[in-house]
Write a protein that holds these residues in place. Structure first.
Motif, PDB file in Angstrom:
ATOM      1  N   MET A 195       1.152  -1.350   0.138  1.00 48.51           N
ATOM      2  CA  MET A 195      -0.402  -0.047   0.255  1.00 48.51           C
ATOM      3  C   MET A 195       1.099   1.214  -0.058  1.00 48.51           C
ATOM      4  O   MET A 195       2.156   0.650   0.611  1.00 48.51           O
ATOM      5  CB  MET A 195      -0.763  -0.133   1.435  1.00 48.51           C
ATOM      6  N   VAL A 196       0.441   2.154  -0.785  1.00 47.61           N
ATOM      7  CA  VAL A 196       1.430   3.868  -0.700  1.00 47.61           C
ATOM      8  C   VAL A 196      -0.583   4.580  -0.521  1.00 47.61           C
ATOM      9  O   VAL A 196      -0.541   4.448  -0.694  1.00 47.61           O
ATOM     10  CB  VAL A 196       1.719   3.626  -2.072  1.00 47.61           C
ATOM     11  N   GLY A 197       0.596   5.304   0.221  1.00 49.83           N
ATOM     12  CA  GLY A 197       0.300   6.226   0.890  1.00 49.83           C
ATOM     13  C   GLY A 197       0.596   7.654   0.411  1.00 49.83           C
ATOM     14  O   GLY A 197       1.196   7.854   1.209  1.00 49.83           O
ATOM     15  N   LEU A 198      -0.372   8.857   0.175  1.00 48.43           N
ATOM     16  CA  LEU A 198       0.243   9.898  -0.195  1.00 48.43           C
ATOM     17  C   LEU A 198      -0.800  11.223   0.523  1.00 48.43           C
ATOM     18  O   LEU A 198      -1.880  11.511   0.421  1.00 48.43           O
ATOM     19  CB  LEU A 198       0.345  10.219  -1.858  1.00 48.43           C
ATOM     20  N   THR A 199       0.377  12.361   0.761  1.00 49.96           N
ATOM     21  CA  THR A 199      -0.467  13.143   1.273  1.00 49.96           C
ATOM     22  C   THR A 199       0.457  14.425   1.208  1.00 49.96           C
ATOM     23  O   THR A 199       1.109  14.220   0.342  1.00 49.96           O
ATOM     24  CB  THR A 199      -0.488  13.931   3.470  1.00 49.96           C
TER      25      THR A 199
END
Length: 376
Positions: free
Chosen positions: A147-151
């Motif tokens: 999983m990749v999370g981006l803010t």
């Protein structure tokens, strides 16, 4: 009732029922097709004797076009197994996680078709594209539990299969990596390190800190703390404190997250502008928020931001992880060369599961496989 002899006599006299007139062939008539056979040819299989396959059902069958490339499918079958009805005009935007069945089918379909069909497709129109999380970040679910999370100001990569987590701040000055072989937490010019053997060949826990004075290091079974600087190796009164229960990865990641209306609107815009395409060998490539996110056919994921000089890699097969920023370079692996390595400017630390060695200003020291101090 007739006896057998009377029945034969009755047949011989020709007094039975009148015979039907012979049919004549009309060559100009249209060919006749049985409705049951027509339905069987359309739906496949043997439908003889099945009352539900009537000519009315056959006439209702139509072709629908689904997905970002308008793939033709049988509408009746799609409506039966699909979650949504196919749209012949534009693909349905889905927010389903990657574990759902439509996503799996989508991946299989992509690898079976040429990559050119998917060039420059909007990622938000795919069922496996980025989703907007209510906590204020974009979440991209890839294959093999990654999983990749981006803010707007940070990113995070989770490798669930290998228990690896990596996060980097937007300015690349803060990095955190959690790996079975240890923990790395960099904030500014200081790097804190915990090293332990994931294969459990020993139970020693080693600590190190890279900072402006040099490299301080110790062990959980050592009463002294050592410092390696330009003068060599010596003891020091400085302490190394690092909470093994702290979640440094989420500390870095959520420090850049926000749930304000403006932030959510900007994230929604990034989601709409995201795109993806397939490589010739079945790899998947995303472009989101300045990051090029690729997943190779073997599952390895790579994130690159050329502007910020940030590179992240992780693999679901050998447990490898890499983080590279302008100020730090870290690698770790669970494969044949299981290790944990950190480089910050001229300072280095290497751990192979047994020996723990730090190097600074031309001097090296550390602990051997039985936790004895070694000065090299």
């Amino acid at each position: 009732m007739f006896s057998s002899s009377a029945y034969r006599e009755w047949l011989s006299t020709g007094d039975g029922p009148a015979s039907y007139p012979k049919h004549t062939f009309n060559p100009t008539a249209k060919p006749f097709v049985c409705p049951v056979k027509r339905a069987e040819a359309m739906y496949g299989g043997d439908t003889a004797g099945d009352s539900k396959y009537t000519s009315d059902k056959a006439r209702k069958a139509r072709i629908a076009f689904v997905g970002p490339t308008s793939v033709p499918v049988n509408a009746r079958i799609w409506n039966t197994v699909g979650r949504t009805s196919p749209d012949p005009v534009c693909p349905v935007q889905s927010q389903l996680p990657s574990g759902m069945i439509p996503t799996c089918n989508g991946h299989l379909k992509m690898y079976m078709e040429p990559a050119a069909h998917y060039a420059n497709c909007p990622a938000n129109q795919a069922s496996f594209g980025p989703t907007l999380h209510p906590d204020g970040f974009l979440q991209l679910n890839l294959r093999d539990g990654i999983m990749v999370g981006l803010t707007l100001n940070s990113l995070k990569v989770i490798n669930k299969r290998m228990n690896i987590a990596i996060s980097v701040s937007g300015d690349s000055t803060t990095v955190a990596m959690s790996h079975p072989n240890g923990i790395i937490y960099q904030y500014g010019a200081q790097v804190d390190i915990v090293a332990c053997d994931a294969k459990k060949s020993n139970h020693f826990i080693r600590y190190a800190r890279m900072w402006h004075k040099g490299i301080s290091f110790t062990s959980d079974r050592c009463a002294l703390i050592y410092l390696v600087d330009a003068a060599g190796t010596r003891t020091t009164s400085e302490t190394i404190t690092m909470d093994l229960e702290a979640d440094y990865v989420n500390q870095v990641f959520y420090n850049g997250a926000a749930c304000s209306t403006q932030t959510m609107a900007e994230l929604s815009l990034l989601q709409r502008h995201a795109s993806y395409h397939l490589t010739g060998d079945g790899g998947l490539v995303y472009q989101i928020h300045g990051y090029r996110i690729t997943q190779a056919n073997d599952g390895q994921v790579k994130l690159v931001n050329a502007t910020k000089q940030c590179i992240i890699r992780t693999s679901p097969t050998n447990g490898s992880a890499t983080v590279t920023t302008p100020s730090i370079h870290c690698t770790a692996s669970l494969g044949a060369t299981s290790h944990l390595f950190v480089r910050c400017e001229e300072k280095r630390m290497h751990f192979d599961g047994a020996a723990f060695v730090v190097r600074n200003a031309g001097h090296s020291a550390g602990f051997d496989e039985i936790n004895r101090l070694r000065v090299y």
